[in-house]
Design an enzyme around this catalytic site. Structure first.
Site, mmCIF file in Angstrom:
data_model
loop_
_atom_site.group_PDB
_atom_site.id
_atom_site.type_symbol
_atom_site.label_atom_id
_atom_site.label_comp_id
_atom_site.label_asym_id
_atom_site.label_seq_id
_atom_site.Cartn_x
_atom_site.Cartn_y
_atom_site.Cartn_z
ATOM 1 N N HIS A 62 0.916 -1.195 0.001
ATOM 2 C CA HIS A 62 0.063 0.002 0.106
ATOM 3 C C HIS A 62 0.737 1.213 0.114
ATOM 4 C CE1 HIS A 62 -4.053 -1.864 0.757
ATOM 5 N NE2 HIS A 62 -3.172 -2.892 1.327
ATOM 6 N N ASP B 256 3.228 9.555 -0.657
ATOM 7 C CA ASP B 256 2.066 8.609 -0.317
ATOM 8 C C ASP B 256 1.779 7.553 -1.409
ATOM 9 O OD1 ASP B 256 -0.123 7.873 1.194
ATOM 10 O OD2 ASP B 256 -0.902 9.735 1.396
HETATM 11 C C1 GDG Z 1 -2.364 3.550 3.058
HETATM 12 C C2 GDG Z 1 -1.355 4.331 2.466
HETATM 13 C C3 GDG Z 1 -2.859 4.125 0.435
HETATM 14 C C4 GDG Z 1 -9.356 9.493 7.813
HETATM 15 N N1 GDG Z 1 -9.903 10.042 8.943
HETATM 16 C C5 GDG Z 1 -11.123 9.756 8.895
HETATM 17 C C6 GDG Z 1 -11.617 8.742 8.036
HETATM 18 N N2 GDG Z 1 -10.347 8.751 7.410
HETATM 19 C C7 GDG Z 1 -9.956 7.690 6.265
HETATM 20 C C8 GDG Z 1 -10.215 8.335 4.876
HETATM 21 C C9 GDG Z 1 -9.541 7.397 3.978
HETATM 22 C C10 GDG Z 1 -8.511 6.845 5.061
HETATM 23 O O1 GDG Z 1 -8.885 6.957 6.254
HETATM 24 C C11 GDG Z 1 -7.159 7.161 4.593
HETATM 25 O O2 GDG Z 1 -6.586 6.706 3.513
HETATM 26 P P1 GDG Z 1 -5.154 7.325 2.842
HETATM 27 O O3 GDG Z 1 -5.173 6.320 1.513
HETATM 28 O O4 GDG Z 1 -5.304 8.697 2.639
HETATM 29 O O5 GDG Z 1 -4.022 7.030 3.849
HETATM 30 P P2 GDG Z 1 -3.261 5.949 4.734
HETATM 31 O O6 GDG Z 1 -3.897 5.630 5.899
HETATM 32 O O7 GDG Z 1 -1.936 6.109 4.805
HETATM 33 O O8 GDG Z 1 -3.083 4.440 3.714
HETATM 34 C C12 GDG Z 1 -2.057 5.099 0.954
HETATM 35 C C13 GDG Z 1 -3.693 3.466 1.295
HETATM 36 O O9 GDG Z 1 -3.216 2.694 2.274
HETATM 37 C C14 GDG Z 1 -4.698 2.466 0.565
HETATM 38 O O10 GDG Z 1 -3.971 1.634 -0.283
HETATM 39 O O11 GDG Z 1 -3.691 5.005 -0.319
HETATM 40 O O12 GDG Z 1 -1.032 5.551 0.353
HETATM 41 O O13 GDG Z 1 -0.390 5.113 3.067
HETATM 42 O O14 GDG Z 1 -10.217 6.331 3.439
HETATM 43 O O15 GDG Z 1 -11.538 8.802 4.440
HETATM 44 N N3 GDG Z 1 -12.543 7.958 7.908
HETATM 45 C C15 GDG Z 1 -13.426 8.268 8.621
HETATM 46 N N4 GDG Z 1 -13.357 9.199 9.761
HETATM 47 C C16 GDG Z 1 -12.397 9.894 9.756
HETATM 48 O O16 GDG Z 1 -12.293 10.749 10.694
HETATM 49 N N5 GDG Z 1 -14.613 7.755 8.487
#
Ligand code: GDG
Length: 585
Positions: free
Chosen positions: A226, A433
């Site tokens: 990821h 990222d």
């Molecule tokens: C890893 C990789 C890759 C956040 N705050 C709340 C909330 N979130 C959810 C967002 C989103 C998720 O968390 C964050 O996803 P990201 O992709 O931005 O980042 P990572 O957690 O670092 O994820 C990344 C991912 O894996 C998938 O392969 O894209 O690069 O680092 O879905 O919406 N969700 C809710 N409340 C919050 O306060 N419901």
């Protein structure tokens, strides 16, 4: 639900047939013709956003329920943590957001750490989730800290994000613990019986495939990273990097988010192990490993629906934020509180922008604390708290207006979607990222007739999907550059906003999270198997590879059909027998 004894619940694998006893068997012609008719009614559709850019033939029915539906295969998904399925409990993080719908809509079992530690590995009761199940394991206490804090999150995470200055030196003990936890997980998985395929996720489990092979698991094992994969000089700073990379070649298929990561991985194999690849296939002593790009997506339809519903409810949180704008525009940032996400540089960008155009815009920064037991994270949280206070003070925050609205509480997903839609600008500026799902969620939640604009770091994997004609791409290390883009986004005419948004939304709809998972599992099947599922179900034995493929007495016209059936074999019609619930085989 009552706790269930895992040995009662987990499907016992049918006995593996002796491969020596394979005989020539004619196909069941009637069954095959039925299947063939099904396929020919299918809709051909181009999946340009997909990893291979090739035409993927899929059935309409699969598209509406495309998660890895494989009636005659037991798929095991493994990640460090399995998210809670309780809608009232926080569930932040991209991996959880991605895997939960996959498990829910497939028969897969999702296994990972329970978060509780014990003397040796202990498996808790299975928890049903949609068609799938979660299996949580208590991992050995003696090794968890070295594994999780020591190697995975203080060494591999910063190294993989090319932030080597953030690495804390991992000791030999940490490395040993990392290997022990991987071996322990492999024992637990193996003790549950035979799986038709295993799909391992993320940097916590680089050597898990190798440990599984050591325990004689010969079925397809795939791995998806990821995070980004860095260039050779960054990986060189990881202790035992050669051993780790070599162990990864036990996987049949390794998936990356972007071409950048795929190319970096192949460059590292070449530079550090002297291994060359041919068409992204690497041949090692163990055999063949295929490396491929699988850009992760979201469910855009669901996000759009959430956003519309959320605004229709006139939620008090949204009105309260709108009430605090005092005529200013609204930008939104949503991140785990992680130093890779560039939150500090983003806040500094607002500082620049507001110095130039006072009270013109506010940033709603939702930043849920993450990995708080790791010092680098608690320090980062402290730094962000101070920075927000400083910028708010400097720009005369008052009861009516604040430059930075800082929210640390976890919000329900529907509310998040409503906030994305309320904002004029989505600010996604990670230093680096893997993909960044927030960028995609922001786009999916917009009002088609009056969409907001995405300001996106050129170092996010999502910038490989969305180009400069779609998002406003920025250098995440330069606050002035981010500030210029936010200013441009806030003033962009509606026609240009719609044009940019439509192009991004088309891409999201073309390759969703369900396409991503179906694609990976299909390719994993392809990496070892050549016989369509229809046939091995009929034949009644397990998967076989090319060399062991029996010769069918197949009329010529069927040979042509087989290539089409193979494309869809991981997504057979749901009226087939469900092997995930107990075996026909
Ligand atoms: C890893 C990789 C890759 C956040 N705050 C709340 C909330 N979130 C959810 C967002 C989103 C998720 O968390 C964050 O996803 P990201 O992709 O931005 O980042 P990572 O957690 O670092 O994820 C990344 C991912 O894996 C998938 O392969 O894209 O690069 O680092 O879905 O919406 N969700 C809710 N409340 C919050 O306060 N419901």
């Amino acid at each position: 639900m009552d706790p269930v004894n895992i040995t009662d619940t987990v499907v016992t694998a049918p006995p593996e047939p002796s491969r020596v006893t394979l005989k020539r068997q004619p196909m069941d012609k009637a069954a095959f013709e039925l299947r063939l008719a099904d396929v020919s009614q299918g809709r051909a559709r181009r999946a340009d956003a997909g990893p291979s850019g090739r035409t993927v033939f899929v059935q309409e029915r699969e598209r509406t329920d495309t998660a890895v539906q494989q009636p005659n295969a037991k798929l095991l998904v493994v990640s460090n943590r399995v998210s809670s399925f309780d809608p009232d409990k926080p569930k932040t993080g991209g991996l959880a957001a991605a895997l939960e719908p996959v498990v829910e809509r497939s028969g897969a079992v999702w296994m990972g750490s329970s978060g509780t530690l014990s003397g040796t590995e202990q498996l808790a009761a299975l928890e049903p989730h949609g068609k799938g199940q979660a299996a949580r394991v208590d991992l050995p206490a003696a090794h968890y800290a070295g594994f999780y804090h020591g190697l995975a999150n203080s060494t591999l995470w910063p190294a993989f994000h090319s932030l080597t200055e953030r690495m804390t030196p991992a000791s030999e003990e940490h490395y040993k613990s990392y290997c022990e936890i991987n071996a322990s997980m492999a024992r637990t998985l193996t003790s549950l019986g035979k799986w038709d395929a295993i799909w391992v996720h993320d940097y916590h489990f680089l050597p898990l495939g190798n440990e599984l092979r050591n325990l004689d698991n010969q079925r397809p094992i795939g791995f998806f990273l990821h995070t980004p994969w860095p260039e050779p000089d960054a990986i060189q700073q990881v202790p035992h990097h050669r051993d780790l990379m070599e162990s990864m070649l036990a996987y049949d298929l390794i998936g990356f988010q972007t071409n950048r990561d795929l190319d970096n991985f192949l460059a590292c194999l070449h530079f550090h192990l002297g291994l060359k690849s041919n068409s992204n296939v690497v041949i090692s002593e163990r055999g063949l490993t295929r490396c491929q790009k699988f850009p992760i997506g979201i469910d855009p339809k669901q996000f759009a629906e959430y956003a519309v519903e959320s605004l229709a409810k006139h939620s008090s949180d949204i009105s309260s934020i709108q009430g605090k704008l005092d005529g200013a525009k609204l930008a939104i940032g949503v991140d785990r509180l992680d130093y890779t996400k560039g939150i500090d540089k983003r806040i500094k960008a607002f500082d620049h922008l507001l110095a130039d155009k006072p009270r013109s815009i506010s940033l709603l920064q939702i930043a849920t604390p993450s990995r708080t037991d790791i010092p680098a994270y608690s320090e980062f949280q402290h730094d962000i708290d101070s920075l927000v206070d400083e910028v708010n003070r400097k720009h005369d925050a008052d009861d009516g207006w604040k430059p930075i609205l800082y929210e640390k509480d976890h919000l329900p997903q529907a509310q998040l979607a409503g906030l994305y839609r309320t904002a004029h600008v989505g600010v996604v500026t990670p230093l680096r990222d893997g993909m960044n799902l927030v960028a995609k969620e922001f786009v999916a939640a917009q009002d088609p007739s009056d969409p907001g604009v995405l300001v996106l770091s050129k170092n996010a994997g999502a910038a490989e999907d969305f180009n400069e004609n779609e998002a406003l791409l920025v250098d995440p290390a330069r606050p002035e550059n981010i500030a210029d883009a936010i200013s441009r986004a806030a003033e962009m005419p509606c026609g240009e906003r719609i044009e940019r948004w439509r192009a991004m939304m088309d891409k999201l709809e073309t390759y969703t999270i369900h396409d991503w998972s179906a694609d990976f599992v299909r390719e994993l099947g392809n990496s070892r198997v050549t016989v369509p599922a229809d046939q091995f179900r009929h034949l009644g034995f397990g998967w076989i590879n090319d060399a062991q493929m029996p010769e069918y007495e197949t009329p010529e016209e069927y040979t042509i059909a087989v290539s089409h059936v193979q494309d869809t074999r991981w997504a057979l019609p749901s009226n087939g027998p469900d092997y995930t619930q107990g075996g026909e085989r």
